[in-house]
Design a protein around this motif. Structure first.
Motif, mmCIF file in Angstrom:
data_model
loop_
_atom_site.group_PDB
_atom_site.id
_atom_site.type_symbol
_atom_site.label_atom_id
_atom_site.label_comp_id
_atom_site.label_asym_id
_atom_site.label_seq_id
_atom_site.Cartn_x
_atom_site.Cartn_y
_atom_site.Cartn_z
ATOM 1 N N VAL A 1 9.502 6.638 -12.067
ATOM 2 C CA VAL A 1 8.782 5.491 -12.117
ATOM 3 C C VAL A 1 7.325 5.667 -12.391
ATOM 4 N N ASN A 2 6.887 6.796 -12.395
ATOM 5 C CA ASN A 2 5.538 7.114 -12.521
ATOM 6 C C ASN A 2 5.260 7.154 -14.000
ATOM 7 N N THR A 3 5.409 6.027 -14.658
ATOM 8 C CA THR A 3 5.269 5.960 -16.345
ATOM 9 C C THR A 3 4.978 4.589 -16.636
ATOM 10 N N VAL B 1 -2.207 16.693 -9.064
ATOM 11 C CA VAL B 1 -2.225 16.861 -7.477
ATOM 12 C C VAL B 1 -1.333 18.070 -7.103
ATOM 13 N N HIS B 2 -0.235 17.899 -7.159
ATOM 14 C CA HIS B 2 0.959 18.608 -6.537
ATOM 15 C C HIS B 2 1.175 20.098 -7.522
ATOM 16 N N GLU B 3 0.919 20.012 -8.607
ATOM 17 C CA GLU B 3 0.936 21.225 -9.570
ATOM 18 C C GLU B 3 -0.043 22.384 -9.091
ATOM 19 N N ALA C 1 0.789 -1.260 -0.167
ATOM 20 C CA ALA C 1 -0.070 0.015 -0.107
ATOM 21 C C ALA C 1 0.900 1.310 0.045
ATOM 22 N N HIS C 2 0.590 2.096 -0.938
ATOM 23 C CA HIS C 2 1.202 3.351 -1.043
ATOM 24 C C HIS C 2 0.716 4.481 0.027
ATOM 25 N N ASN C 3 1.611 5.446 0.446
ATOM 26 C CA ASN C 3 1.384 6.226 1.643
ATOM 27 C C ASN C 3 0.094 6.944 1.242
ATOM 28 N N TYR C 4 -0.483 7.123 0.125
ATOM 29 C CA TYR C 4 -1.613 7.961 -0.120
ATOM 30 C C TYR C 4 -2.736 7.069 0.043
ATOM 31 N N MET C 5 -2.639 5.831 0.621
ATOM 32 C CA MET C 5 -4.044 5.082 0.718
ATOM 33 C C MET C 5 -4.788 5.561 2.021
ATOM 34 N N ALA D 1 7.092 19.596 1.795
ATOM 35 C CA ALA D 1 6.588 19.371 0.397
ATOM 36 C C ALA D 1 7.059 18.268 -0.351
ATOM 37 N N HIS D 2 6.328 17.836 -1.258
ATOM 38 C CA HIS D 2 6.564 16.837 -2.293
ATOM 39 C C HIS D 2 7.302 17.455 -3.420
ATOM 40 N N PRO D 3 8.291 16.837 -4.032
ATOM 41 C CA PRO D 3 9.252 17.443 -4.923
ATOM 42 C C PRO D 3 8.489 17.539 -6.250
ATOM 43 N N GLU D 4 7.259 16.859 -6.449
ATOM 44 C CA GLU D 4 6.555 17.052 -7.705
ATOM 45 C C GLU D 4 5.794 18.496 -7.597
ATOM 46 N N CYS D 5 5.952 19.238 -6.257
ATOM 47 C CA CYS D 5 5.352 20.631 -6.308
ATOM 48 C C CYS D 5 6.232 21.556 -7.456
ATOM 49 N N THR E 1 12.888 7.216 -8.679
ATOM 50 C CA THR E 1 11.714 7.532 -7.739
ATOM 51 C C THR E 1 11.977 9.281 -7.257
ATOM 52 N N SER E 2 11.122 9.750 -6.475
ATOM 53 C CA SER E 2 11.248 11.040 -5.909
ATOM 54 C C SER E 2 12.196 10.958 -4.473
ATOM 55 N N SER E 3 12.623 9.796 -4.004
ATOM 56 C CA SER E 3 13.656 9.664 -3.263
ATOM 57 C C SER E 3 15.172 9.287 -3.468
ATOM 58 N N GLY F 1 4.593 2.416 1.781
ATOM 59 C CA GLY F 1 5.787 3.008 1.718
ATOM 60 C C GLY F 1 5.624 3.907 0.552
ATOM 61 N N ASP F 2 6.870 4.350 0.270
ATOM 62 C CA ASP F 2 6.737 5.405 -1.093
ATOM 63 C C ASP F 2 7.012 4.529 -2.114
ATOM 64 N N SER F 3 7.245 4.819 -3.643
ATOM 65 C CA SER F 3 7.340 4.183 -4.597
ATOM 66 C C SER F 3 8.545 3.324 -4.629
ATOM 67 N N LEU F 4 9.703 3.627 -4.241
ATOM 68 C CA LEU F 4 10.753 3.132 -3.961
ATOM 69 C C LEU F 4 10.706 1.946 -3.245
ATOM 70 N N GLY G 1 10.743 16.419 0.110
ATOM 71 C CA GLY G 1 11.342 14.697 -0.015
ATOM 72 C C GLY G 1 10.042 13.891 -0.339
ATOM 73 N N SER G 2 10.303 12.642 -0.729
ATOM 74 C CA SER G 2 9.500 11.675 -1.061
ATOM 75 C C SER G 2 8.348 11.666 -0.060
ATOM 76 N N THR G 3 7.263 10.827 0.000
ATOM 77 C CA THR G 3 6.354 10.694 0.922
ATOM 78 C C THR G 3 6.832 10.176 2.148
ATOM 79 N N SER G 4 7.586 9.228 1.882
ATOM 80 C CA SER G 4 8.182 8.506 3.145
ATOM 81 C C SER G 4 9.217 9.357 3.775
HETATM 82 P P1 13P Z 1 6.539 8.877 -3.696
HETATM 83 O O1 13P Z 1 7.571 7.910 -4.225
HETATM 84 O O2 13P Z 1 7.304 10.000 -2.888
HETATM 85 O O3 13P Z 1 5.699 8.148 -2.842
HETATM 86 O O4 13P Z 1 5.615 9.395 -4.680
HETATM 87 C C1 13P Z 1 4.872 8.868 -5.425
HETATM 88 C C2 13P Z 1 3.702 9.935 -6.173
HETATM 89 O O5 13P Z 1 2.852 9.205 -6.926
HETATM 90 C C3 13P Z 1 3.505 10.944 -5.490
HETATM 91 O O6 13P Z 1 2.672 11.628 -6.035
#
Ligand code: 13P
Ligand code: SF4
Length: 342
Positions: A143-145, A207-209, A52-56, A230-234, A158-160, A69-72, A246-249
């Motif tokens: 990895v978001n691809t 979401v982040h933009e 389960a991802h941290n956004y569940m 803040a998440h680095p997708e901002c 990943t973001s981390s 956890g985060d994607s990684l 940093g990443s969600t984790s």
């Molecule tokens: P994380 O790898 O930081 O969990 O990010 C995944 C994601 O989709 C954030 O929007």
């Protein structure tokens, strides 16, 4: 006579309610409890794990997930699990990554429409054109691809681990510039932390933009002393205005390590709920944006997925083999000492 509404299934899950009582109203628990009990029983019966991802939402994150956890972290867990079945409580690209790492396992996604605006922003054909335009430059792919895009890439990130990956591949290929796709903001935020030059793509996280530097100023005005994560997708101006990115984790770890009295997580809404459960003494300021894709994953859909073994994620073996090279190369990159946990 028993307590009204107190079923055996409810009794079996009541200890779990204690974990989420601060974020799930008591009146909602009888709705969740039967699904929580059924999912946990089916997982054992079928030798399945839930990643389960941290956004569940908290009832998924804290009550049925085996690994969070985060994607990684989720990719690393997928690579080492002994379970026969992986249920990905996250979005489609995460399930594809698990399938690529575990081709012999059954990988299920509870809702196949759980996509991602970043993954939708680029195709394998786009990457082939980029490589023609910039011959010799390595392609670093978030990895978001899709698997198709990963297959055209040199390495994933990943973001981390993005800065470490960019520096590693630039060194290996002997170049001072890399192509980093598809998240323009992540790429710009990474470029600020390294001497390697980065060519970007126009992908955005929907979401982040939407967060702005004015939002951050408003949080600080309304909540004196608040620590802003803040998440680095901002957008880069949002990251610049934050205290930590940093990443969600990484954001979750920051809260555990620094224990700020007040904190705001500039990211998806469920993050604060999940982290707040562990830190009842910390005040979480909670303006947030929902990810409509992550929110497609619910307890009833996870249960249905385990009962029917749907929706199975499949990746063309030839594409999977090439995508795996990019993912494995990422998993082998060591964290940078200079960016070690804040
Ligand atoms: P994380 O790898 O930081 O969990 O990010 C995944 C994601 O989709 C954030 O929007
Ligand atoms: Fe994609 Fe953004 Fe949702 Fe993450 S939060 S899954 S990057 S749309």
């Amino acid at each position: 006579m028993g307590t009204p509404g107190y079923t055996p299934k409810r009794a079996a899950t009541d200890p779990l309610y204690g974990k989420v009582a601060s974020v799930v109203p008591e009146i909602e628990w009888p709705v969740f409890a039967p699904d929580v009990a059924a999912i946990n029983a089916l997982k054992r019966e079928k030798n399945a794990v839930i990643l389960a991802h941290n956004y569940m939402t908290p009832e998924i994150f804290h009550c049925v997930a085996d690994f969070v956890g985060d994607s990684l972290q989720l990719a690393r867990e997928a690579a080492k699990t002994n379970a026969k079945i992986i249920v990905q409580a996250g979005v489609h690209f995460m399930a594809e990554t698990s399938k690529i790492l575990c081709p012999d396992k059954t990988v299920l996604i509870p809702d196949p429409l759980a996509g991602c605006s970043l993954a939708a922003s680029i195709t394998g054909a786009d990457v082939r054109l980029l490589k023609q335009k910039y011959p010799g430059l390595p392609v670093v792919t978030y990895v978001n691809t899709s698997a198709d895009v990963k297959a055209e890439s040199d390495v994933c990130c990943t973001s981390s681990n993005a800065v470490a990956v960019v520096e590693d591949i630039a060194r290996e290929k002997g170049v001072d510039t890399v192509i980093m796709i598809p998240d323009e903001y992540l790429a710009q935020n990474v470029a600020k932390q390294t001497d390697v030059k980065v060519i970007t793509w126009k992908g955005r996280c929907e979401v982040h933009e939407r967060f702005t530097a004015a939002d951050i100023r408003a949080f600080r005005d309304a909540h004196p002393g608040v620590v802003v994560l803040a998440h680095p997708e901002c957008p880069p101006e949002v990251v610049a205005a934050a205290d930590f990115a940093g990443s969600t984790s990484a954001m979750s770890n920051y809260v555990g390590k620094h224990r700020p009295a007040r904190v705001v997580m500039v990211t998806e809404c469920s993050m604060s709920d999940n982290v707040a459960v562990e830190h009842p003494d910390i005040e979480f300021v909670r303006p947030c944006n929902l990810c409509p894709h992550m929110k497609r994953i619910t307890l009833p859909k996870i249960l249905h997925s385990l009962q029917t073994l749907t929706h199975e994620v499949r990746v063309d073996p030839e594409i999977a083999a090439r995508a795996r090279v990019s993912i494995d190369r990422m998993l082998a990159v060591r964290p940078l000492a200079r960016l070690a946990a804040a």
